[in-house]
Enzyme design. Structure first.
Site, PDB file in Angstrom:
ATOM      1  N   LYS A 148     -13.418   1.083  38.399  1.00  0.00           N
ATOM      2  CA  LYS A 148     -12.407   1.836  37.658  1.00  0.00           C
ATOM      3  C   LYS A 148     -13.020   3.086  37.052  1.00  0.00           C
ATOM      4  CE  LYS A 148      -8.886  -1.283  35.952  1.00  0.00           C
ATOM      5  NZ  LYS A 148      -8.353  -1.906  34.730  1.00  0.00           N
TER       6      LYS A 148
ATOM      7  N   SER B  61      -3.891   0.426  25.909  1.00  0.00           N
ATOM      8  CA  SER B  61      -4.557   1.707  26.148  1.00  0.00           C
ATOM      9  C   SER B  61      -3.899   2.449  27.297  1.00  0.00           C
ATOM     10  CB  SER B  61      -6.042   1.483  26.459  1.00  0.00           C
ATOM     11  OG  SER B  61      -6.705   0.944  25.354  1.00  0.00           O
TER      12      SER B  61
ATOM     13  N   ARG C  98      -0.476 -10.363  22.794  1.00  0.00           N
ATOM     14  CA  ARG C  98       0.693  -9.548  22.467  1.00  0.00           C
ATOM     15  C   ARG C  98       1.989 -10.283  22.779  1.00  0.00           C
ATOM     16  NH1 ARG C  98      -1.488  -4.600  25.940  1.00  0.00           N
ATOM     17  NH2 ARG C  98      -1.836  -6.413  27.226  1.00  0.00           N
TER      18      ARG C  98
ATOM     19  N   HIS D  40      -6.191  -2.875  18.930  1.00  0.00           N
ATOM     20  CA  HIS D  40      -7.568  -3.382  19.067  1.00  0.00           C
ATOM     21  C   HIS D  40      -8.234  -3.466  17.699  1.00  0.00           C
ATOM     22  CE1 HIS D  40      -7.558  -1.354  23.247  1.00  0.00           C
ATOM     23  NE2 HIS D  40      -7.533  -2.659  23.470  1.00  0.00           N
TER      24      HIS D  40
END
Length: 159
Positions: free
Chosen positions: A41, A127, A90, A17
């Site tokens: 969440k 993460s 990614r 990040h």
């Protein structure tokens, strides 16, 4: 002023990040880091803790503003007159999803999305993966800024 936003949950912020935010900070006058609030969440860190960690590790960039948001990212952009979203990619699998989001955001508001290829060093990093590995005792120190790693170790010790 050229402005952009780097959105995410950042639970916690990783070196991946930080790489994308740092690169965006060289391209834009102001980079807003928008910490997404998802009521459904339960994060490991609170929104306020994430904001504080991000402010600390991005302070040297000098042009990063950090705040939370709830709702549509395009509304966040509209309220702050931000014409661009910066997203790290990614892998090809990220592109499929992010392209749909970029097209939807552009269709809703005209906001453009800039895709930045992730540094290969961080191409596997998320993460969630960091938290999972750390939970089982794996060494993730090289994947996080030092203060974030310290906070992660402390938080997991409390569980």
């Amino acid at each position: 002023m050229r402005r952009a936003v780097c959105p995410g949950s950042f639970d916690p912020i990783t070196n991946g990040h930080l790489d994308i935010i740092g690169r965006a900070s060289k391209l834009y006058d102001v980079v807003h880091v928008a910490v997404m609030i998802n009521q459904s969440k339960k994060g490991l860190f609170t929104i306020d803790e994430r904001i504080q960690m991000i402010r600390e590790v991005t302070a040297d960039f000098g042009n990063v503003e950090v705040e939370s948001f709830h709702g549509l990212l395009v509304d966040f952009c509209k309220q702050r007159d931000i014409p661009a979203i910066v997203k790290g990619l990614r892998a090809v699998s990220d592109f499929d999803y992010e392209l749909q989001m970029a097209q939807m955001n552009n269709g809703l508001s005209g906001v453009e999305t800039l895709f930045v290829p992730t540094n290969p060093t961080y191409s596997f990093l998320s993460s969630s993966l960091v938290k999972e590995v750390a939970t089982w005792g794996g060494d993730v120190a090289h994947l996080l800024p030092p203060t974030v790693h310290e906070a992660l170790v402390e938080r997991l010790a409390q569980k």
